[in-house]
Design a protein around this motif. Structure first.
Motif, PDB file in Angstrom:
ATOM      1  N   GLY A  85       0.758  -1.239   0.000  1.00 20.48           N
ATOM      2  CA  GLY A  85       0.000   0.000   0.000  1.00 20.48           C
ATOM      3  C   GLY A  85       0.788   1.289   0.000  1.00 20.48           C
ATOM      4  N   PRO A  86       1.924   1.374  -0.698  1.00 18.03           N
ATOM      5  CA  PRO A  86       2.659   2.641  -0.739  1.00 18.03           C
ATOM      6  C   PRO A  86       2.010   3.636  -1.686  1.00 18.03           C
ATOM      7  CG  PRO A  86       3.780   1.040  -2.091  1.00 18.03           C
ATOM      8  CD  PRO A  86       2.640   0.317  -1.440  1.00 18.03           C
ATOM      9  N   ILE A  87       0.911   4.220  -1.256  1.00 15.35           N
ATOM     10  CA  ILE A  87       0.156   5.097  -2.147  1.00 15.35           C
ATOM     11  C   ILE A  87       0.841   6.452  -2.331  1.00 15.35           C
ATOM     12  CG2 ILE A  87      -1.312   6.120  -0.367  1.00 15.35           C
ATOM     13  CD1 ILE A  87      -3.668   5.717  -2.349  1.00 15.35           C
ATOM     14  N   GLU A  88       1.639   6.862  -1.346  1.00 18.34           N
ATOM     15  CA  GLU A  88       2.366   8.131  -1.457  1.00 18.34           C
ATOM     16  C   GLU A  88       3.663   7.928  -2.239  1.00 18.34           C
ATOM     17  OE1 GLU A  88       1.333   6.840   1.347  1.00 18.34           O
ATOM     18  OE2 GLU A  88      -0.108   8.235   2.243  1.00 18.34           O
ATOM     19  N   PRO A  89       4.069   8.908  -3.037  1.00 17.08           N
ATOM     20  CA  PRO A  89       5.292   8.779  -3.847  1.00 17.08           C
ATOM     21  C   PRO A  89       6.532   8.428  -3.037  1.00 17.08           C
ATOM     22  CG  PRO A  89       4.019  10.671  -4.572  1.00 17.08           C
ATOM     23  CD  PRO A  89       3.350  10.170  -3.323  1.00 17.08           C
ATOM     24  N   LYS A  90       6.701   9.040  -1.868  1.00 21.48           N
ATOM     25  CA  LYS A  90       7.890   8.771  -1.058  1.00 21.48           C
ATOM     26  C   LYS A  90       7.940   7.309  -0.638  1.00 21.48           C
ATOM     27  CE  LYS A  90      10.208  10.070   3.245  1.00 21.48           C
ATOM     28  NZ  LYS A  90      10.182  10.959   4.445  1.00 21.48           N
ATOM     29  N   LEU A  91       6.787   6.764  -0.239  1.00 21.20           N
ATOM     30  CA  LEU A  91       6.758   5.370   0.195  1.00 21.20           C
ATOM     31  C   LEU A  91       7.054   4.421  -0.960  1.00 21.20           C
ATOM     32  CD1 LEU A  91       3.617   5.404   2.538  1.00 21.20           C
ATOM     33  CD2 LEU A  91       6.018   5.772   3.122  1.00 21.20           C
ATOM     34  N   PHE A  92       6.516   4.732  -2.137  1.00 17.97           N
ATOM     35  CA  PHE A  92       6.789   3.871  -3.286  1.00 17.97           C
ATOM     36  C   PHE A  92       8.257   3.963  -3.684  1.00 17.97           C
ATOM     37  CE2 PHE A  92       6.768   2.445  -7.680  1.00 17.97           C
ATOM     38  CZ  PHE A  92       5.954   1.328  -7.607  1.00 17.97           C
ATOM     39  N   ALA A  93       8.822   5.151  -3.575  1.00 14.60           N
ATOM     40  CA  ALA A  93      10.247   5.313  -3.887  1.00 14.60           C
ATOM     41  C   ALA A  93      11.098   4.501  -2.913  1.00 14.60           C
ATOM     42  CB  ALA A  93      10.627   6.787  -3.830  1.00 14.60           C
ATOM     43  N   ASN A  94      10.696   4.448  -1.648  1.00  9.77           N
ATOM     44  CA  ASN A  94      11.429   3.642  -0.663  1.00  9.77           C
ATOM     45  C   ASN A  94      11.402   2.167  -1.048  1.00  9.77           C
ATOM     46  OD1 ASN A  94      11.928   5.922   0.871  1.00  9.77           O
ATOM     47  ND2 ASN A  94      10.229   5.570   2.269  1.00  9.77           N
ATOM     48  N   PHE A  95      10.251   1.713  -1.514  1.00 10.67           N
ATOM     49  CA  PHE A  95      10.129   0.310  -1.938  1.00 10.67           C
ATOM     50  C   PHE A  95      11.036   0.040  -3.135  1.00 10.67           C
ATOM     51  CE2 PHE A  95       8.141  -2.579  -5.016  1.00 10.67           C
ATOM     52  CZ  PHE A  95       8.182  -3.767  -4.290  1.00 10.67           C
ATOM     53  N   CYS A  96      10.997   0.915  -4.128  1.00  7.62           N
ATOM     54  CA  CYS A  96      11.822   0.727  -5.327  1.00  7.62           C
ATOM     55  C   CYS A  96      13.305   0.668  -4.976  1.00  7.62           C
ATOM     56  CB  CYS A  96      11.559   1.839  -6.329  1.00  7.62           C
ATOM     57  SG  CYS A  96       9.898   1.801  -7.045  1.00  7.62           S
ATOM     58  N   GLU A  97      13.713   1.509  -4.050  1.00  9.56           N
ATOM     59  CA  GLU A  97      15.115   1.510  -3.629  1.00  9.56           C
ATOM     60  C   GLU A  97      15.465   0.209  -2.907  1.00  9.56           C
ATOM     61  OE1 GLU A  97      18.193   4.175  -0.862  1.00  9.56           O
ATOM     62  OE2 GLU A  97      16.082   4.749  -1.091  1.00  9.56           O
ATOM     63  N   LYS A  98      14.551  -0.270  -2.075  1.00  4.28           N
ATOM     64  CA  LYS A  98      14.817  -1.474  -1.297  1.00  4.28           C
ATOM     65  C   LYS A  98      14.944  -2.700  -2.187  1.00  4.28           C
ATOM     66  CE  LYS A  98      15.257  -3.316   2.818  1.00  4.28           C
ATOM     67  NZ  LYS A  98      16.283  -2.864   3.779  1.00  4.28           N
ATOM     68  N   VAL A  99      14.118  -2.786  -3.220  1.00  4.24           N
ATOM     69  CA  VAL A  99      14.147  -3.967  -4.096  1.00  4.24           C
ATOM     70  C   VAL A  99      14.979  -3.730  -5.346  1.00  4.24           C
ATOM     71  CG1 VAL A  99      11.914  -4.724  -3.243  1.00  4.24           C
ATOM     72  CG2 VAL A  99      12.014  -3.314  -5.311  1.00  4.24           C
ATOM     73  N   ALA A 100      15.665  -2.601  -5.405  1.00  5.64           N
ATOM     74  CA  ALA A 100      16.529  -2.269  -6.542  1.00  5.64           C
ATOM     75  C   ALA A 100      15.759  -2.280  -7.865  1.00  5.64           C
ATOM     76  CB  ALA A 100      17.721  -3.233  -6.599  1.00  5.64           C
ATOM     77  N   ARG A 101      14.618  -1.596  -7.875  1.00  9.16           N
ATOM     78  CA  ARG A 101      13.804  -1.487  -9.092  1.00  9.16           C
ATOM     79  C   ARG A 101      13.453  -0.027  -9.357  1.00  9.16           C
ATOM     80  NH1 ARG A 101      11.029  -5.723 -11.209  1.00  9.16           N
ATOM     81  NH2 ARG A 101      10.675  -4.208 -12.884  1.00  9.16           N
ATOM     82  N   PRO A 102      14.445   0.810  -9.658  1.00 13.16           N
ATOM     83  CA  PRO A 102      14.160   2.224  -9.940  1.00 13.16           C
ATOM     84  C   PRO A 102      13.309   2.411 -11.185  1.00 13.16           C
ATOM     85  CG  PRO A 102      16.423   1.688 -10.505  1.00 13.16           C
ATOM     86  CD  PRO A 102      15.882   0.501  -9.763  1.00 13.16           C
TER      87      PRO A 102
END
Length: 219
Positions: A85-102
């Motif tokens: 549920g990372p609906i906010e941009p910052k939260l989704f960016a954190n997920f992308c960084e964690k899983v290395a999927r920019p």
């Protein structure tokens, strides 16, 4: 039985507080708190959709029930499920960084304006989560601020450290059945207050206290 009694006690106290505040209208001395009231409250967030669009929300197609690829439930490699549920941009960016999927950020930034991007992000996330089992995702995302949580079965839920800390799940020793896990009352000022009193002993047998109770009633 304990939960029912505690609920009745809480409602009675609420009525007494109303009386102490000077309530004289008879209809205000009756508290109507049914399961229907509680269930209906869960629909309140969807009523604006009905009012604004003139239609009921469609299953799996609205912003908060699966219509957004970044706010839905995904299957993991072992057939379990993960709430994402990372609906906010910052939260989704954190997920992308964690899983290395920019690369997923570009699709995310096009949501709402590009149906193809929505479908592509959904497919990419499905594939990503399907690459690892739930245990791996729990470890990987445990300290990631990206609004994700595993879908626990009941055994896992009652063992959750958060529920235990809140007193919503606790254990007692029973002579006949051994160690039992019970649920605490869902309201209270402290975690200790959520555990009903009198549950530190085994449940009584059928009719075990009948004589004592009747004695208290008729004396």
């Amino acid at each position: 039985r304990h939960r029912r009694r505690l609920r009745e006690h809480h409602l009675a106290l609420a009525a007494l507080c109303g009386r102490l505040r000077g309530t004289t209208r008879p209809e205000l001395n009756v508290i109507d708190a049914s399961m229907l009231h509680a269930a209906n409250a869960l629909t309140l967030m969807h009523m604006p959709t009905l009012a604004a669009l003139g239609r009921p929300p469609a299953p799996g197609q609205e912003l908060l029930n699966g219509g957004l690829p970044n706010y839905r439930i995904y299957r993991t490699a072992d057939g379990r499920a993960l709430c994402f549920g990372p609906i906010e941009p910052k939260l989704f960016a954190n997920f992308c960084e964690k899983v290395a999927r920019p690369d997923l950020l570009d699709l995310f930034n096009r949501l709402g304006n590009d149906d193809a991007a929505t479908a592509a992000l959904h497919a990419a996330l499905e594939k990503t989560f399907a690459n690892s089992n739930l245990a791996t995702w729990k470890v990987m995302l445990r300290d990631c601020d990206c609004c994700t949580t595993p879908v626990n079965d009941l055994r896992e839920a009652v063992a959750d450290e958060h529920l235990r800390a809140l007193g919503l799940a606790f254990e007692i020793d029973d002579a006949e059945f051994g160690r039992l896990c019970l649920g605490g009352f869902p309201a209270g000022f402290t975690s200790a207050s959520r555990q009903p009193t009198g549950l530190d002993a085994p449940a009584p047998g059928i009719g075990q206290h009948t004589t004592a109770i009747l004695h208290d009633v008729i004396r």
